[in-house]
Design a protein around this motif. Structure first.
Motif, PDB file in Angstrom:
ATOM      1  N   ASP A 233       0.830  -1.203   0.000  1.00  0.00           N
ATOM      2  CA  ASP A 233       0.000   0.000   0.000  1.00  0.00           C
ATOM      3  C   ASP A 233       0.865   1.254   0.000  1.00  0.00           C
ATOM      4  OD1 ASP A 233      -2.636   1.279   0.251  1.00  0.00           O
ATOM      5  OD2 ASP A 233      -1.901   1.916   2.211  1.00  0.00           O
ATOM      6  N   MET A 234       1.928   1.243   0.800  1.00  0.00           N
ATOM      7  CA  MET A 234       2.831   2.395   0.894  1.00  0.00           C
ATOM      8  C   MET A 234       3.578   2.609  -0.421  1.00  0.00           C
ATOM      9  SD  MET A 234       5.542   3.104   3.994  1.00  0.00           S
ATOM     10  CE  MET A 234       4.244   2.873   5.200  1.00  0.00           C
ATOM     11  N   LEU A 235       4.027   1.526  -1.057  1.00  0.00           N
ATOM     12  CA  LEU A 235       4.747   1.630  -2.330  1.00  0.00           C
ATOM     13  C   LEU A 235       3.868   2.244  -3.414  1.00  0.00           C
ATOM     14  CD1 LEU A 235       6.475  -1.884  -2.395  1.00  0.00           C
ATOM     15  CD2 LEU A 235       7.596   0.308  -1.948  1.00  0.00           C
ATOM     16  N   ILE A 236       2.596   1.867  -3.435  1.00  0.00           N
ATOM     17  CA  ILE A 236       1.676   2.369  -4.451  1.00  0.00           C
ATOM     18  C   ILE A 236       1.337   3.839  -4.219  1.00  0.00           C
ATOM     19  CG2 ILE A 236      -0.689   2.148  -5.341  1.00  0.00           C
ATOM     20  CD1 ILE A 236      -0.395  -0.895  -4.882  1.00  0.00           C
ATOM     21  N   LYS A 237       1.238   4.245  -2.962  1.00  0.00           N
ATOM     22  CA  LYS A 237       0.866   5.627  -2.653  1.00  0.00           C
ATOM     23  C   LYS A 237       2.008   6.613  -2.900  1.00  0.00           C
ATOM     24  CE  LYS A 237      -2.780   4.700   0.705  1.00  0.00           C
ATOM     25  NZ  LYS A 237      -3.167   4.699   2.140  1.00  0.00           N
ATOM     26  N   TYR A 238       3.246   6.127  -2.833  1.00  0.00           N
ATOM     27  CA  TYR A 238       4.399   7.020  -3.032  1.00  0.00           C
ATOM     28  C   TYR A 238       4.522   7.398  -4.510  1.00  0.00           C
ATOM     29  CZ  TYR A 238       9.217   8.739  -2.632  1.00  0.00           C
ATOM     30  OH  TYR A 238      10.348   9.511  -2.659  1.00  0.00           O
ATOM     31  N   ASP A 239       5.012   8.605  -4.805  1.00  0.00           N
ATOM     32  CA  ASP A 239       5.003   9.114  -6.183  1.00  0.00           C
ATOM     33  C   ASP A 239       6.236   8.744  -7.014  1.00  0.00           C
ATOM     34  OD1 ASP A 239       2.497  10.258  -6.330  1.00  0.00           O
ATOM     35  OD2 ASP A 239       3.157  12.166  -5.503  1.00  0.00           O
ATOM     36  N   TRP A 240       7.312   8.295  -6.412  1.00  0.00           N
ATOM     37  CA  TRP A 240       8.490   7.792  -7.135  1.00  0.00           C
ATOM     38  C   TRP A 240       8.989   8.766  -8.204  1.00  0.00           C
ATOM     39  CZ3 TRP A 240      10.544   4.067  -4.506  1.00  0.00           C
ATOM     40  CH2 TRP A 240       9.733   3.205  -3.761  1.00  0.00           C
ATOM     41  N   TYR A 241       9.395   9.960  -7.755  1.00  0.00           N
ATOM     42  CA  TYR A 241       9.918  10.938  -8.717  1.00  0.00           C
ATOM     43  C   TYR A 241      11.268  10.514  -9.288  1.00  0.00           C
ATOM     44  CZ  TYR A 241       6.083  14.103  -7.848  1.00  0.00           C
ATOM     45  OH  TYR A 241       4.825  14.642  -7.788  1.00  0.00           O
ATOM     46  N   GLY A 242      11.929   9.552  -8.642  1.00  0.00           N
ATOM     47  CA  GLY A 242      13.148   8.973  -9.209  1.00  0.00           C
ATOM     48  C   GLY A 242      12.848   7.787 -10.107  1.00  0.00           C
ATOM     49  N   ASN A 243      11.536   7.486 -10.237  1.00  0.00           N
ATOM     50  CA  ASN A 243      11.035   6.418 -11.125  1.00  0.00           C
ATOM     51  C   ASN A 243      11.633   5.048 -10.801  1.00  0.00           C
ATOM     52  OD1 ASN A 243       9.179   7.945 -12.936  1.00  0.00           O
ATOM     53  ND2 ASN A 243      11.021   9.171 -13.237  1.00  0.00           N
ATOM     54  N   ALA A 244      11.816   4.205 -11.825  1.00  0.00           N
ATOM     55  CA  ALA A 244      12.241   2.814 -11.588  1.00  0.00           C
ATOM     56  C   ALA A 244      13.607   2.752 -10.901  1.00  0.00           C
ATOM     57  CB  ALA A 244      12.272   2.040 -12.902  1.00  0.00           C
ATOM     58  N   ARG A 245      14.469   3.727 -11.175  1.00  0.00           N
ATOM     59  CA  ARG A 245      15.796   3.742 -10.544  1.00  0.00           C
ATOM     60  C   ARG A 245      15.672   3.913  -9.025  1.00  0.00           C
ATOM     61  NH1 ARG A 245      18.209   7.720 -13.390  1.00  0.00           N
ATOM     62  NH2 ARG A 245      18.833   6.259 -15.017  1.00  0.00           N
ATOM     63  N   GLU A 246      14.772   4.796  -8.601  1.00  0.00           N
ATOM     64  CA  GLU A 246      14.557   4.996  -7.165  1.00  0.00           C
ATOM     65  C   GLU A 246      13.930   3.754  -6.543  1.00  0.00           C
ATOM     66  OE1 GLU A 246      12.303   8.048  -4.026  1.00  0.00           O
ATOM     67  OE2 GLU A 246      11.887   8.182  -6.176  1.00  0.00           O
ATOM     68  N   ARG A 270      13.038   5.908   5.388  1.00  0.00           N
ATOM     69  CA  ARG A 270      12.312   6.847   6.244  1.00  0.00           C
ATOM     70  C   ARG A 270      11.616   7.965   5.452  1.00  0.00           C
ATOM     71  NH1 ARG A 270      15.232   9.774  11.416  1.00  0.00           N
ATOM     72  NH2 ARG A 270      13.464  11.034  12.110  1.00  0.00           N
ATOM     73  N   HIS A 271      12.297   8.510   4.428  1.00  0.00           N
ATOM     74  CA  HIS A 271      11.717   9.636   3.690  1.00  0.00           C
ATOM     75  C   HIS A 271      10.448   9.220   2.942  1.00  0.00           C
ATOM     76  CE1 HIS A 271      14.039   7.731   0.431  1.00  0.00           C
ATOM     77  NE2 HIS A 271      13.212   8.321  -0.402  1.00  0.00           N
ATOM     78  N   ILE A 272      10.378   7.944   2.534  1.00  0.00           N
ATOM     79  CA  ILE A 272       9.180   7.455   1.843  1.00  0.00           C
ATOM     80  C   ILE A 272       8.027   7.321   2.833  1.00  0.00           C
ATOM     81  CG2 ILE A 272       8.167   5.479   0.608  1.00  0.00           C
ATOM     82  CD1 ILE A 272      10.878   5.023  -0.697  1.00  0.00           C
ATOM     83  N   ARG A 273       8.324   6.746   4.004  1.00  0.00           N
ATOM     84  CA  ARG A 273       7.286   6.608   5.031  1.00  0.00           C
ATOM     85  C   ARG A 273       6.725   7.968   5.428  1.00  0.00           C
ATOM     86  NH1 ARG A 273      11.181   3.226   7.812  1.00  0.00           N
ATOM     87  NH2 ARG A 273      11.162   4.729   9.515  1.00  0.00           N
ATOM     88  N   HIS A 274       7.603   8.942   5.619  1.00  0.00           N
ATOM     89  CA  HIS A 274       7.167  10.283   6.024  1.00  0.00           C
ATOM     90  C   HIS A 274       6.315  10.936   4.945  1.00  0.00           C
ATOM     91  CE1 HIS A 274      10.165  11.279   9.485  1.00  0.00           C
ATOM     92  NE2 HIS A 274       9.541  10.140   9.646  1.00  0.00           N
ATOM     93  N   LYS A 275       6.752  10.791   3.705  1.00  0.00           N
ATOM     94  CA  LYS A 275       6.029  11.410   2.591  1.00  0.00           C
ATOM     95  C   LYS A 275       4.613  10.851   2.492  1.00  0.00           C
ATOM     96  CE  LYS A 275       5.847  13.859  -1.291  1.00  0.00           C
ATOM     97  NZ  LYS A 275       5.904  15.324  -1.288  1.00  0.00           N
ATOM     98  N   VAL A 276       4.497   9.520   2.533  1.00  0.00           N
ATOM     99  CA  VAL A 276       3.184   8.877   2.430  1.00  0.00           C
ATOM    100  C   VAL A 276       2.315   9.248   3.619  1.00  0.00           C
ATOM    101  CG1 VAL A 276       1.979   6.664   2.397  1.00  0.00           C
ATOM    102  CG2 VAL A 276       4.034   6.973   1.013  1.00  0.00           C
TER     103      VAL A 276
END
Length: 338
Positions: A233-246, A270-276
């Motif tokens: 759920d967290m992976l899908i909600k994150y926007d991944w501005y670094g795309n597949a590389r990130e 941590r930065h992904i958890r905080h962002k979501v």
């Protein structure tokens, strides 16, 4: 142990089948938008048309280019070139090659250039928007004449190659500003393939995550772990501005830290958890009253609850996630009656 090994093998086989089902070379995706790009790439791969691949950094432009080359059945090599990494003074010797004794320091026997190396194959010009104008003129001449002459050489070498270019810049705007040659732009842009960012193909995130997970676990001789539903759920909600590389870097981070047979949310950077968590909190606020004091309180409550959930109720870990002292967290928990 034998049962566990069989389960692991079955999991790997299932993931492999899923990946093969939705793959084109190294391109992975089942979303409608990426499947359209794959079909288009297959259609033009068998032709000699020059292709321009555009998209944000990390969207897989080189992966697409390699897949097109492989699918084309070309006999020659796929030669990737990072245009931004070649110094101006070395442009001719790198691209055209040179004869022995052409200049001081030239190798004995000379050197084959990138164009000659990619003859009967594909030359991939990555970051083509970074080429200075004088280099663009020389490149255009090669594409028009389909022949080169080595530095210090006298004979012309005929070329039969496919040119695939890529950029994350807007070349049309660069043409209007005089930063990119218009004639070169039309020469390399016979077919344009625009790759979507990962945030526009959310249904591919878990598929890519599993693909990277399988490969990275194999490289590190680890068993492929299961994925907790909260992680997905967290992976899908994150926007991944670094795309597949990130996303791939995130998987490497998780595999390096994971010691269990299940990936839990505390392994997500941590930065992904905080962002979501922050975005989820803001959404809840905006659907209710927008009064400043009430909104701040609801936002704090949302973040504190999420931090406690991620840390499984450990207040020290939760305080660290929120980047506040533990005493402050205790005070807010009591204040908000959490």
């Amino acid at each position: 142990m034998q049962d566990e090994l069989q389960k692991a093998n079955d999991t790997v086989e299932f993931l492999q089948r899923e990946v093969n089902k939705y793959s084109f070379g190294g391109v992975i995706g089942k979303s409608k938008i990426i499947q359209q790009k794959i079909e288009m790439s297959k259609q033009v791969a068998r032709t000699n048309a020059s292709i321009l691949i555009v998209g944000e950094s990390g969207t897989g432009k080189e992966v697409f280019a390699r897949a097109i080359h492989d699918y084309s059945g070309a006999k020659g090599y796929f030669v990737p070139v990072n245009c931004s990494a070649i110094p101006a003074e070395l442009f001719e010797s790198e691209f055209f090659g040179y004869e022995e004794g052409a200049f001081t320091g030239a190798k004995k026997g000379g050197k084959m250039g990138l164009f000659e190396l990619s003859n009967d194959g594909t030359i991939f010009l990555d970051e083509i928007g970074d080429l200075p104008l004088f280099m663009q003129a020389k490149l255009l001449r090669v594409l028009q004449n389909k022949e080169i002459k080595k530095v210090g050489g006298e004979k012309n070498i005929k070329l039969n190659l496919r040119v695939i270019s890529a950029t994350n810049k807007n070349l049309q705007e660069m043409v209007e500003k005089g930063e990119f040659r218009e004639d070169l732009y039309y020469r390399i842009n016979v077919i344009e393939i625009k790759l979507p960012p990962l945030r526009d193909r959310k249904e591919d995130i878990i598929l890519l995550f599993k693909y990277f997970l399988k490969n990275i676990c194999k490289e590190n001789k680890r068993q492929v772990p299961k994925i907790d539903s909260e992680v997905a759920d967290m992976l899908i909600k994150y926007d991944w501005y670094g795309n597949a590389r990130e996303l791939k870097n995130t998987v490497e981070h998780i595999v390096a830290l994971n010691r269990d047979d299940v990936i839990t949310s505390d392994l997500i950077p941590r930065h992904i958890r905080h962002k979501v968590s922050s975005e989820n909190g803001i959404e809840k606020i905006y659907t209710t009253d927008l009064g400043l004091n009430e909104s701040v309180e609801k936002f704090e409550i949302s973040l504190i609850k999420k931090a406690l959930e991620i840390s499984n109720g450990n207040k020290l870990k939760a305080a660290n996630l929120l980047n506040i002292p533990r005493t402050t967290l205790h005070s807010k928990i009591n204040r908000y009656n959490i």
